[in-house]
Design an enzyme around this catalytic site. Structure first.
Site, PDB file in Angstrom:
ATOM      1  N   SER A 121       0.823  -1.206   0.000  1.00 26.82           N
ATOM      2  CA  SER A 121       0.000   0.000   0.000  1.00 26.82           C
ATOM      3  C   SER A 121       0.856   1.254   0.000  1.00 26.82           C
ATOM      4  O   SER A 121       1.972   1.264   0.549  1.00 26.82           O
ATOM      5  CB  SER A 121      -0.869  -0.026   1.258  1.00 26.82           C
ATOM      6  N   TYR A 145      -1.677   0.201  10.336  1.00 28.85           N
ATOM      7  CA  TYR A 145      -1.952  -0.474   9.056  1.00 28.85           C
ATOM      8  C   TYR A 145      -0.739  -0.368   8.122  1.00 28.85           C
ATOM      9  O   TYR A 145      -0.222  -1.370   7.617  1.00 28.85           O
ATOM     10  CB  TYR A 145      -3.197   0.131   8.400  1.00 28.85           C
ATOM     11  N   LYS A 149       1.978  -3.340   6.801  1.00 28.50           N
ATOM     12  CA  LYS A 149       2.272  -3.659   5.394  1.00 28.50           C
ATOM     13  C   LYS A 149       3.772  -3.555   5.112  1.00 28.50           C
ATOM     14  O   LYS A 149       4.330  -4.346   4.348  1.00 28.50           O
ATOM     15  CB  LYS A 149       1.484  -2.716   4.474  1.00 28.50           C
TER      16      LYS A 149
HETATM   17  N1  LIG Z   1      -8.806  -0.710  -1.123  1.00 27.68           N
HETATM   18  C1  LIG Z   1      -7.696   0.003  -1.266  1.00 27.68           C
HETATM   19  O1  LIG Z   1      -7.740   1.174  -1.691  1.00 27.68           O
HETATM   20  C2  LIG Z   1      -6.341  -0.596  -0.976  1.00 27.68           C
HETATM   21  C3  LIG Z   1      -5.190   0.204  -1.145  1.00 27.68           C
HETATM   22  C4  LIG Z   1      -3.938  -0.352  -0.873  1.00 27.68           C
HETATM   23  C5  LIG Z   1      -3.834  -1.672  -0.478  1.00 27.68           C
HETATM   24  N2  LIG Z   1      -4.962  -2.428  -0.313  1.00 27.68           N
HETATM   25  C6  LIG Z   1      -4.803  -3.811   0.118  1.00 27.68           C
HETATM   26  O2  LIG Z   1      -5.489  -4.649  -0.802  1.00 27.68           O
HETATM   27  C7  LIG Z   1      -5.966  -5.819  -0.145  1.00 27.68           C
HETATM   28  C8  LIG Z   1      -7.430  -6.027  -0.437  1.00 27.68           C
HETATM   29  O3  LIG Z   1      -8.149  -4.861  -0.011  1.00 27.68           O
HETATM   30  P1  LIG Z   1      -9.708  -4.692  -0.311  1.00 27.68           P
HETATM   31  O4  LIG Z   1      -9.963  -3.233  -0.421  1.00 27.68           O
HETATM   32  O5  LIG Z   1     -10.104  -5.616  -1.404  1.00 27.68           O
HETATM   33  O6  LIG Z   1     -10.307  -5.148   1.086  1.00 27.68           O
HETATM   34  P2  LIG Z   1     -11.464  -6.216   1.423  1.00 27.68           P
HETATM   35  O7  LIG Z   1     -11.751  -6.051   2.875  1.00 27.68           O
HETATM   36  O8  LIG Z   1     -12.594  -6.062   0.468  1.00 27.68           O
HETATM   37  O9  LIG Z   1     -10.754  -7.591   1.137  1.00 27.68           O
HETATM   38  C9  LIG Z   1     -10.000  -8.288   2.095  1.00 27.68           C
HETATM   39  C10 LIG Z   1     -10.438  -9.732   2.064  1.00 27.68           C
HETATM   40  O10 LIG Z   1      -9.632 -10.482   2.967  1.00 27.68           O
HETATM   41  C11 LIG Z   1     -10.465 -11.294   3.763  1.00 27.68           C
HETATM   42  N3  LIG Z   1      -9.779 -11.505   5.038  1.00 27.68           N
HETATM   43  C12 LIG Z   1      -9.531 -10.586   6.013  1.00 27.68           C
HETATM   44  N4  LIG Z   1      -8.868 -11.155   7.039  1.00 27.68           N
HETATM   45  C13 LIG Z   1      -8.683 -12.460   6.701  1.00 27.68           C
HETATM   46  C14 LIG Z   1      -8.079 -13.557   7.345  1.00 27.68           C
HETATM   47  N5  LIG Z   1      -7.528 -13.437   8.557  1.00 27.68           N
HETATM   48  N6  LIG Z   1      -8.072 -14.756   6.713  1.00 27.68           N
HETATM   49  C15 LIG Z   1      -8.635 -14.903   5.494  1.00 27.68           C
HETATM   50  N7  LIG Z   1      -9.251 -13.905   4.841  1.00 27.68           N
HETATM   51  C16 LIG Z   1      -9.269 -12.684   5.436  1.00 27.68           C
HETATM   52  C17 LIG Z   1     -11.769 -10.536   3.903  1.00 27.68           C
HETATM   53  O11 LIG Z   1     -12.881 -11.346   4.241  1.00 27.68           O
HETATM   54  C18 LIG Z   1     -11.898  -9.902   2.513  1.00 27.68           C
HETATM   55  O12 LIG Z   1     -12.580 -10.744   1.612  1.00 27.68           O
HETATM   56  C19 LIG Z   1      -5.637  -5.641   1.335  1.00 27.68           C
HETATM   57  O13 LIG Z   1      -4.442  -6.337   1.613  1.00 27.68           O
HETATM   58  C20 LIG Z   1      -5.413  -4.130   1.447  1.00 27.68           C
HETATM   59  O14 LIG Z   1      -4.532  -3.835   2.514  1.00 27.68           O
HETATM   60  C21 LIG Z   1      -6.199  -1.919  -0.552  1.00 27.68           C
END
Ligand SMILES: NC(=O)c1ccc[n+]([C@@H]2O[C@H](COP(=O)([O-])OP(=O)(O)OC[C@H]3O[C@@H](n4cnc5c(N)ncnc54)[C@H](O)[C@@H]3O)[C@@H](O)[C@H]2O)c1
Length: 331
Positions: A121, A145, A149
């Site tokens: 991120s 957070y 990461k």
């Molecule tokens: N959304 C953004 O703008 C953004 C930006 C930078 C990085 N990210 C990273 O991208 C990834 C996905 O983000 P997202 O926005 O799709 O979030 P999201 O919450 O929609 O997806 C995360 C998924 O991981 C699952 N999960 C959480 N904890 C878990 C565990 N202990 N075991 C198994 N499954 C688990 C959740 O049920 C969910 O389906 C994350 O790692 C996040 O840090 C997101």
């Protein structure tokens, strides 16, 4: 169906970015195997391959899944991912994100799975002194957070160096937009992200939408972010995966559009797409929000040939609006 050697483990495959990536993987002949505990993901987003309900903190469940599906590579999205929430319960963020990622890497090492694409991120950069942000910008996270990461990145690089693994660390900026077919989209439950919150406000679903800060040193005083369409993110993951499978070195890449848009730009685009106007209450700055985060996206273009195709702000907003209307039955 794809051959077993095309089986890719997608942790967090029921989530926002994970589900779009599963769809893109399936379209390219891979077999995405989603591994998700459904804590923030959605069972109805699991449409493009087998799925396992499990937790990344459970090492045995991960190991069993790698072997059972003859997994050839891992794309690791599963995480707790809300900045504000991480300030209230850092222990959960370190447990899920750091212990979970260590488990993923160790399960891969033991099973002989060599390639990992990891969701990092722009939060690892904290509040940088200069934009655009390159991969060489000092990483100084300002919340648990972002710290979690950054720890994952370091663990992944150490595994790569020591255990003959290859890792591609993708530092996304603001994921946004929705699938062109409106089959899946952004639905984080207790939503904190700007675009879905503003759309929910325009739909009359929430009545406490606030603009956090109008006195930033930016052209209109509101915070500026880089919005990368989720379909482009999915493409970037597949490009990274293919590069690793082709023998590429371990690298970290920014994944952004390279364009900055203010909160007011976003609200104007939502008004344009929806034909509805909404009164946004102006509130104070939110602790820990930097004024401007915009990617220098040169490196990923040079190494992986990736350039965003869908991240024009109007396309981001139009696709998100379409999906929210469908999801919430308010067309
Ligand atoms: N959304 C953004 O703008 C953004 C930006 C930078 C990085 N990210 C990273 O991208 C990834 C996905 O983000 P997202 O926005 O799709 O979030 P999201 O919450 O929609 O997806 C995360 C998924 O991981 C699952 N999960 C959480 N904890 C878990 C565990 N202990 N075991 C198994 N499954 C688990 C959740 O049920 C969910 O389906 C994350 O790692 C996040 O840090 C997101």
């Amino acid at each position: 169906m794809a051959s077993p050697s095309n089986a890719i483990l997608v942790t967090g495959g029921a989530g926002y970015i994970g589900s779009h990536t599963c769809k893109a993987l399936a379209a390219q002949g891979y077999l995405p195997v989603a591994f998700d505990n459904l804590s923030t993901g959605h069972a109805d987003f699991l449409k493009w391959g087998p799925s396992v309900q499990g937790d990344i903190v459970d090492f045995r469940a991960l190991s069993d899944t790698l072997r059972r599906f003859n997994i050839s590579a891992v794309i690791h999205f599963a995480a707790l991912a809300l900045v504000g929430d991480s300030m209230k319960r850092p222990e959960d963020y370190y447990r899920t994100n750091v212990t979970g990622t260590l488990n993923v890497l160790e399960a891969m090492r033991q099973a002989g799975v060599k390639n990992l694409v990891f969701s990092s991120s722009c939060a690892t950069y904290g509040a940088p002194d200069q934009v655009p942000i390159t991969e060489d910008t000092l990483q100084r996270p300002i919340n648990p957070y972002g710290s979690s990461k950054l720890m994952c990145e370091r663990i992944a690089f150490d595994f790569a160096r020591t255990h003959d693994l290859s890792v591609s660390l993708l530092r996304y900026f603001n994921a946004s937009g929705a699938d062109a077919d409106a089959e899946i989209g952004e639905d984080h439950g207790n939503e904190t992200h700007l675009i879905p919150r503003a759309i929910l406000s325009a739909l009359g679903r929430i009545d406490d939408f606030e603009v956090f800060g109008n006195d930033y040193p930016t052209p209109d005083g509101t915070a500026v972010r880089d919005y990368i369409h989720v379909t482009d993110l999915a493409t970037a993951h597949i490009a990274a995966l293919k590069a690793l499978q082709g023998g590429a070195n371990s690298e970290a890449f920014n994944v952004g559009s390279g364009e900055g848009h203010s909160v007011l730009d976003v609200l104007k685009a939502i008004e344009g797409a929806s034909g509805r106007s909404f009164a946004a209450v102006k509130g104070p700055r939110r602790a820990g929000d930097p004024p401007e985060l915009v990617a220098d996206a040169t490196k990923i273009k040079q190494h992986l040939g990736f350039t965003p195709q869908h991240s024009d702000l109007n396309n981001v907003i139009t696709s998100a609006w379409k999906w929210h209307n469908k999801r919430h039955g308010n067309a």
